[in-house]
Design a protein around this motif. Structure first.
Motif, PDB file in Angstrom:
ATOM      1  N   CYS A 142     -41.978  17.436  24.320  1.00 38.48           N
ATOM      2  CA  CYS A 142     -43.682  16.947  24.366  1.00 38.48           C
ATOM      3  C   CYS A 142     -44.457  18.041  25.758  1.00 38.48           C
ATOM      4  N   ARG A 143     -43.702  16.966  26.604  1.00 35.91           N
ATOM      5  CA  ARG A 143     -44.777  16.620  27.161  1.00 35.91           C
ATOM      6  C   ARG A 143     -44.871  18.245  27.214  1.00 35.91           C
ATOM      7  N   LEU A 144     -44.054  19.167  27.906  1.00 38.36           N
ATOM      8  CA  LEU A 144     -43.824  20.082  28.293  1.00 38.36           C
ATOM      9  C   LEU A 144     -44.984  21.465  28.070  1.00 38.36           C
ATOM     10  N   THR A 145     -44.516  20.974  27.015  1.00 36.02           N
ATOM     11  CA  THR A 145     -44.994  22.342  25.190  1.00 36.02           C
ATOM     12  C   THR A 145     -46.754  22.285  25.109  1.00 36.02           C
ATOM     13  N   LEU A 146     -47.010  20.807  25.413  1.00 36.74           N
ATOM     14  CA  LEU A 146     -48.562  19.883  25.641  1.00 36.74           C
ATOM     15  C   LEU A 146     -49.362  21.086  26.214  1.00 36.74           C
ATOM     16  N   ARG A 147     -48.546  20.776  27.717  1.00 38.00           N
ATOM     17  CA  ARG A 147     -49.346  21.252  28.362  1.00 38.00           C
ATOM     18  C   ARG A 147     -49.149  23.700  28.468  1.00 38.00           C
ATOM     19  N   GLY A 148     -48.149  23.425  28.164  1.00 37.91           N
ATOM     20  CA  GLY A 148     -48.069  25.265  27.880  1.00 37.91           C
ATOM     21  C   GLY A 148     -48.774  25.660  27.036  1.00 37.91           C
ATOM     22  N   ALA A 149     -49.659  24.796  26.022  1.00 40.48           N
ATOM     23  CA  ALA A 149     -50.518  25.259  25.381  1.00 40.48           C
ATOM     24  C   ALA A 149     -52.025  24.912  25.709  1.00 40.48           C
ATOM     25  N   ALA A 150     -52.325  23.654  26.519  1.00 37.95           N
ATOM     26  CA  ALA A 150     -53.508  24.084  27.605  1.00 37.95           C
ATOM     27  C   ALA A 150     -53.547  24.920  28.419  1.00 37.95           C
ATOM     28  N   ARG A 151     -52.753  25.711  29.029  1.00 43.19           N
ATOM     29  CA  ARG A 151     -52.503  26.581  29.893  1.00 43.19           C
ATOM     30  C   ARG A 151     -53.148  28.220  28.732  1.00 43.19           C
ATOM     31  N   ASP A 152     -52.282  27.986  28.157  1.00 47.73           N
ATOM     32  CA  ASP A 152     -52.799  29.185  26.855  1.00 47.73           C
ATOM     33  C   ASP A 152     -53.861  29.535  26.036  1.00 47.73           C
ATOM     34  N   GLY A 153     -54.742  27.868  26.554  1.00 45.22           N
ATOM     35  CA  GLY A 153     -55.929  27.650  26.116  1.00 45.22           C
ATOM     36  C   GLY A 153     -56.498  26.836  25.116  1.00 45.22           C
ATOM     37  N   LEU A 154     -55.438  26.868  24.452  1.00 49.65           N
ATOM     38  CA  LEU A 154     -55.445  26.307  22.631  1.00 49.65           C
ATOM     39  C   LEU A 154     -56.156  24.679  22.275  1.00 49.65           C
ATOM     40  N   PHE A 155     -56.999  24.064  23.822  1.00 48.44           N
ATOM     41  CA  PHE A 155     -57.148  23.085  23.108  1.00 48.44           C
ATOM     42  C   PHE A 155     -58.621  23.000  23.886  1.00 48.44           C
ATOM     43  N   SER A 156     -59.359  22.174  23.342  1.00 43.15           N
ATOM     44  CA  SER A 156     -60.940  22.148  24.090  1.00 43.15           C
ATOM     45  C   SER A 156     -60.422  21.693  25.716  1.00 43.15           C
ATOM     46  N   PRO A 157     -61.935  22.179  26.804  1.00 41.87           N
ATOM     47  CA  PRO A 157     -61.259  22.228  28.187  1.00 41.87           C
ATOM     48  C   PRO A 157     -61.421  20.588  28.257  1.00 41.87           C
ATOM     49  N   ALA A 158     -61.633  19.696  27.807  1.00 41.55           N
ATOM     50  CA  ALA A 158     -61.229  17.811  27.992  1.00 41.55           C
ATOM     51  C   ALA A 158     -60.019  18.197  27.552  1.00 41.55           C
ATOM     52  N   GLY A 159     -59.757  18.501  26.553  1.00 38.61           N
ATOM     53  CA  GLY A 159     -57.965  18.292  25.619  1.00 38.61           C
ATOM     54  C   GLY A 159     -57.322  19.086  26.884  1.00 38.61           C
ATOM     55  N   ALA A 160     -57.729  19.864  27.029  1.00 37.78           N
ATOM     56  CA  ALA A 160     -56.632  20.686  28.703  1.00 37.78           C
ATOM     57  C   ALA A 160     -56.312  20.093  29.774  1.00 37.78           C
ATOM     58  N   ASP A 161     -57.342  19.537  30.275  1.00 34.17           N
ATOM     59  CA  ASP A 161     -57.343  18.264  30.310  1.00 34.17           C
ATOM     60  C   ASP A 161     -56.457  17.268  31.228  1.00 34.17           C
ATOM     61  N   THR A 162     -56.534  16.930  30.093  1.00 38.93           N
ATOM     62  CA  THR A 162     -55.748  16.153  29.689  1.00 38.93           C
ATOM     63  C   THR A 162     -54.943  15.830  29.200  1.00 38.93           C
ATOM     64  N   ALA A 163     -53.890  17.191  28.830  1.00 36.56           N
ATOM     65  CA  ALA A 163     -52.769  16.879  28.349  1.00 36.56           C
ATOM     66  C   ALA A 163     -51.830  18.055  30.176  1.00 36.56           C
ATOM     67  N   LEU A 164     -52.767  18.427  31.166  1.00 34.13           N
ATOM     68  CA  LEU A 164     -52.005  19.255  31.766  1.00 34.13           C
ATOM     69  C   LEU A 164     -51.940  17.818  33.544  1.00 34.13           C
ATOM     70  N   GLY A 165     -52.749  16.369  32.596  1.00 40.06           N
ATOM     71  CA  GLY A 165     -52.835  15.206  33.322  1.00 40.06           C
ATOM     72  C   GLY A 165     -52.006  14.336  32.873  1.00 40.06           C
ATOM     73  N   LEU A 166     -51.242  14.590  31.912  1.00 40.59           N
ATOM     74  CA  LEU A 166     -49.677  13.963  31.160  1.00 40.59           C
ATOM     75  C   LEU A 166     -49.121  14.191  32.434  1.00 40.59           C
TER      76      LEU A 166
END
Length: 425
Positions: free
Chosen positions: A280-304
């Motif tokens: 799940c962590r890798l999937t969330l990070r992938g979604a952040a790299r693909d631009g699915l989250f808001s900027p703050a959400g992407a930082d959160t996902a990539l920071g997991l």
């Protein structure tokens, strides 16, 4: 399961969508590998004959038990009474090789030291070994490969019970027969009482926790590699976590490449508690790299840095987790739910294949009993709910095979004690 367009497009683009392999096709592929394994042909399923049988145990008998699991090591004593099996003593410790590398001799010496105090009055030792091993007709086993992140060295060619007895002899402990049993076979045997009490048609063992595996009872005539006549029954350990017949997605491959056993235990890495959180962590990070989250959400996902399976399960069931924005939290929950839904589909196909191959559960009034244990099957709401839905919709509704899932406390301990007393050498 309905997902938002954003989630579905992303999952499909990376090969992670739960519906990537239809259940009918997945079940047929699994049956094919089971048949190859039983015939002794090349297969990702070992289909290991356990040489174990089931039955009833008279009150007053006692067994010592070792449970070498994926996370914990337990040693105990079990007494069978008129009211059922009672765990008299149980000592828990970390499994050797989990916090640091250990040698096989260190592991066996540790096991002997833990079980020696439990041997008074014991007729046998049930050694539950939760890793791949070739079982001998003497009910010992030669280790095939360690897994679940446990780092033991020098196990190649070693016999588990023989080495234990040698370590006990060095300590001057009593000479007690030892029987090797896989954790999934032990869980199956722990459910034998339910079959008698409720009239279930057949018995299946399922582990879905740190690792994933299944066990079933097979007519000896179907175990072609043994050359035995039909009409007998034997427990067969599938080692189903090793199944490799379903396609991997991008984040499956990323996870697999970073494990200590790449290209091995592929199904386990899609379904078990040791890996679902990281997947799940890798999937969330992938979604952040693909631009699915808001900027703050992407930082959160990539920071997991880490995500446990329990934390991912909570997010799949609606908890916001680390995401402050409601839309980000909802998307993260969808993606985690998809991973757990896919895991449930995998296990559904695994169980469906067993029911078809063993011809169990055809009568809805007498379903097969799936005796189950493990943190994922016991505690994951996202997984358990989806699994039961798939078993109802597909296994019962399409295949006409019916089963119920039953769990109990200390199943591996109780089943290992039963294995020792029912299969004394």
């Amino acid at each position: 399961m309905e997902y938002s367009d954003r989630a579905r497009v992303f999952l499909t683009a990376h090969g992670m969508e739960p519906e990537r392999f239809p259940l009918r096709d997945a079940t047929a592929a699994f049956i094919g590998e089971m048949e190859l394994g039983l015939a002794g042909q090349k297969s990702s399923l070992d289909m290991i004959p356990t040489w174990l049988s089931a039955g009833t145990i008279e009150p007053g008998r006692r067994a010592a038990v070792i449970d070498a699991g994926g996370t914990n090591f337990r040693a105990g004593s079990v007494l069978f009474t008129e009211e059922g099996a009672v765990i008299e003593r149980c000592e828990r410790s970390a499994m050797p090789g989990t916090s640091r590398s250990a040698t096989w001799d260190e592991f066996e010496d540790f096991a002997a030291g833990q079980i020696a105090p439990m041997l008074e009055g014991a007729e046998g030792i049930g050694f539950c070994f939760s890793y791949r091993a070739t079982i001998t007709p003497e009910r010992d086993g030669e280790v095939i490969r360690m897994s679940k992140g446990v780092d033991l060295r020098g196990y190649e060619g070693r016999y588990i019970c023989a080495d234990l007895k040698a370590a006990l002899a060095r300590r001057g402990a009593p000479d007690v027969p030892a029987v090797l049993v896989n954790d999934t076979a032990a869980v199956l045997l722990a459910g034998a009482g339910d079959v008698r009490a409720h009239g279930y048609d057949g018995l299946v063992g399922l582990i879905c926790g740190t690792g994933q595996n299944t066990c079933c009872v097979v007519d000896t005539g179907k175990i072609g590699k043994l050359g035995l006549p039909a009409g007998g029954n034997m427990l067969v350990n599938l080692e189903s976590g090793c199944f490799d017949g379903w396609p991997q997605g991008d984040y499956d491959r990323e996870l697999d490449a970073n494990t200590n056993n790449p290209r091995d235990h592929l199904l386990e890495k899609m379904t078990s508690g040791a890996y679902l959180g990281e997947l799940c962590r890798l999937t969330l990070r992938g979604a952040a790299r693909d631009g699915l989250f808001s900027p703050a959400g992407a930082d959160t996902a990539l920071g997991l840095a880490t995500l446990t399976s329990a934390e991912a399960d909570a997010m799949a069931c609606g908890a916001p987790g680390p995401f402050a924005d409601e839309a980000d939290a909802a998307l993260a929950g969808e993606l985690c739910l998809a991973i757990f839904d896919r895991a449930a589909r995998c296990v559904c196909a695994n169980l469906s294949a067993i029911l078809v191959l063993t011809d169990c559960g055809a009568d809805a009034a007498h379903p097969a009993c799936v005796s189950a244990d493990g943190s994922v099957i016991r505690f994951s709401r996202a997984f358990r709910g989806n699994l039961e839905a798939r078993l109802a919709d597909f296994t019962a509704g399409v295949l006409g095979r019916h089963c119920v899932i039953r769990t109990q406390e200390e199943a591996t301990t109780l089943g290992s004690a039963a294995a020792a007393l029912l299969n004394l050498k």
